[in-house]
Design an enzyme around this catalytic site. Structure first.
Site, PDB file in Angstrom:
ATOM      1  CE  LYS A 182     -24.887 -17.300  31.311  1.00 49.53           C
ATOM      2  NZ  LYS A 182     -23.097 -17.535  32.304  1.00 49.53           N
ATOM      3  CG  MET A 223     -28.790   8.007  22.829  1.00 52.34           C
ATOM      4  SD  MET A 223     -28.292   9.362  24.506  1.00 52.34           S
ATOM      5  CE  MET A 223     -27.045   9.682  24.443  1.00 52.34           C
ATOM      6  CE1 TYR A 283     -24.172  13.919  16.479  1.00 51.56           C
ATOM      7  CE2 TYR A 283     -25.054  11.848  16.280  1.00 51.56           C
ATOM      8  CZ  TYR A 283     -24.405  13.676  16.967  1.00 51.56           C
ATOM      9  OH  TYR A 283     -25.164  13.585  17.818  1.00 51.56           O
TER      10      TYR A 283
END
Length: 371
Positions: free
Chosen positions: A35, A311, A259
């Site tokens: 799955k 990111m 950050y």
């Protein structure tokens, strides 16, 4: 040049992990659970290594279609069953087996016009409290299915809520509930997921282990981490996520990185910038503070992340790897080129999650290479 990041899918590891499942199953037949696009590895990618399984278990019809297109002619099981009449028609066409966990699904079968009776897995709620018939309703559900000409075979199944727990008391309660609900009912039985297969497979094979349903163990993650590591169960990582260093910086004592300035260097140190971030599927909560980092391998040497995951980039401590340069390989999890392994479970544990989530979170922008 493409961005220097990739995920490797290791066919030899998948095959070896399937062998572990088969040995633990002690003679039971083995569903390979694929799955979520084979837990993020890609159904087509894992198929060559897992086709020695006795069947494939998955969730949706598109996945079942894909397995048939790959040439599989054996059993395929829909783990959540069918949602409407069209799904049942697809089951007839594709020769799928499917779980029945509600009265509404029996109603759908009763209304189906077909000349190909269905093989169903009747699910008992033995304590998970998600899907399945209560023990008091299970026998009547079986009698109703058994009376339908649309049904050919009924396999009896449940799903253990706490097979990975240290305390086995709730497992014993679930097994007792299953034994009581299925007493004197004919048909094969299916109980064990990955954790139960590894921990109880041999015990259950004698009485109720006709089919086991390993999922996460096939991909090299321990289902009961941190009680047992993948290595404890002799599992090998089926996925390696790796990326190159695209920059190297020298931090002065007292300088921070990333950050929020969550990491501050206590002394001058070299750090590497890795071409991987949360947009690639690396966990953003992975710690990189002065006190705690997340393990990573650089050129096969164990080190840690520093600073916050962004990111597109992660920064790592190069103190243990003085030879590291731009182009050096960072292994975020899996197997480094020198053979050193960083378990996905370790990374997930540091980030407060589980290996399942990291596998499934691999972003489409990360290319996959089968090796």
């Amino acid at each position: 040049m493409p961005r220097p990041i990739e995920a490797l899918v290791h066919l030899d590891a998948l095959a070896a992990n399937l062998d572990v499942a088969r040995r633990a199953a002690a003679g039971a037949k083995v569903w390979a659970v694929i799955k979520a696009d084979a837990y993020g590895h890609g159904i087509a990618n894992v198929f060559p290594a897992l086709r020695r399984a006795d069947g494939f278990a998955l969730l949706d019809l598109a996945e079942a279609e894909r397995v048939r297109e790959l040439g599989w002619r054996g059993p395929i099981l829909l783990l959540e069953g069918c949602f409407d009449a069209r799904d049942l028609e697809a089951c007839s066409r594709l020769k799928l087996w499917h779980v029945v966990h509600s009265a509404a699904q029996i109603d759908l079968l009763a209304a189906l016009k077909t000349d190909r009776p269905h093989h169903v897995f009747l699910k008992l709620n033995s304590g998970m409290n998600r899907l399945g018939f209560a023990p008091s309703a299970y026998r009547s559900a079986w009698l109703r299915l058994d009376a339908l000409p649309q049904v050919s075979e009924i396999t009896l199944m449940t799903h253990l809520a706490n097979a990975d727990a240290l305390d086995a008391a709730s497992v014993e309660e679930s097994l007792a509930a299953f034994d009581a609900a299925t007493a004197e009912l004919p048909g094969e039985r299916s109980i064990c997921n990955s954790a139960a297969t590894l921990r109880f497979g041999a015990r259950l094979a004698a009485s109720a282990g006709d089919w086991v349903r390993p999922g996460i163990l096939l991909y090299g993650s321990s289902p009961d981490h941190p009680v047992h590591s993948a290595a404890d169960w002799q599992l090998q990582p089926a996925m390696t996520l790796r990326a190159e260093l695209i920059a190297v910086q020298t931090l002065a004592a007292g300088a921070s990185v990333g950050y929020g300035s969550s990491f501050t260097a206590k002394r001058e140190m070299r750090i590497g910038v890795v071409a991987c971030g949360y947009a690639d599927g690396y966990p953003r909560p992975a710690p990189g503070t002065s006190e705690h980092g997340t393990p990573v391998l650089v050129d096969g040497v164990r080190t840690r992340t520093v600073g916050r995951v962004s990111m597109d980039m992660i920064t790592v401590d190069l103190t243990p790897v003085p030879q590291a340069r731009v182009g050096s390989m960072a292994t975020l999890w899996g197997c480094a080129e020198n053979g050193v392994v960083l378990s996905i479970d370790e990374v997930a544990h540091a980030a407060g999650t589980v290996g399942y989530e990291l596998m499934c979170a691999r972003a489409p922008r990360v290319p996959v290479r089968v090796v």
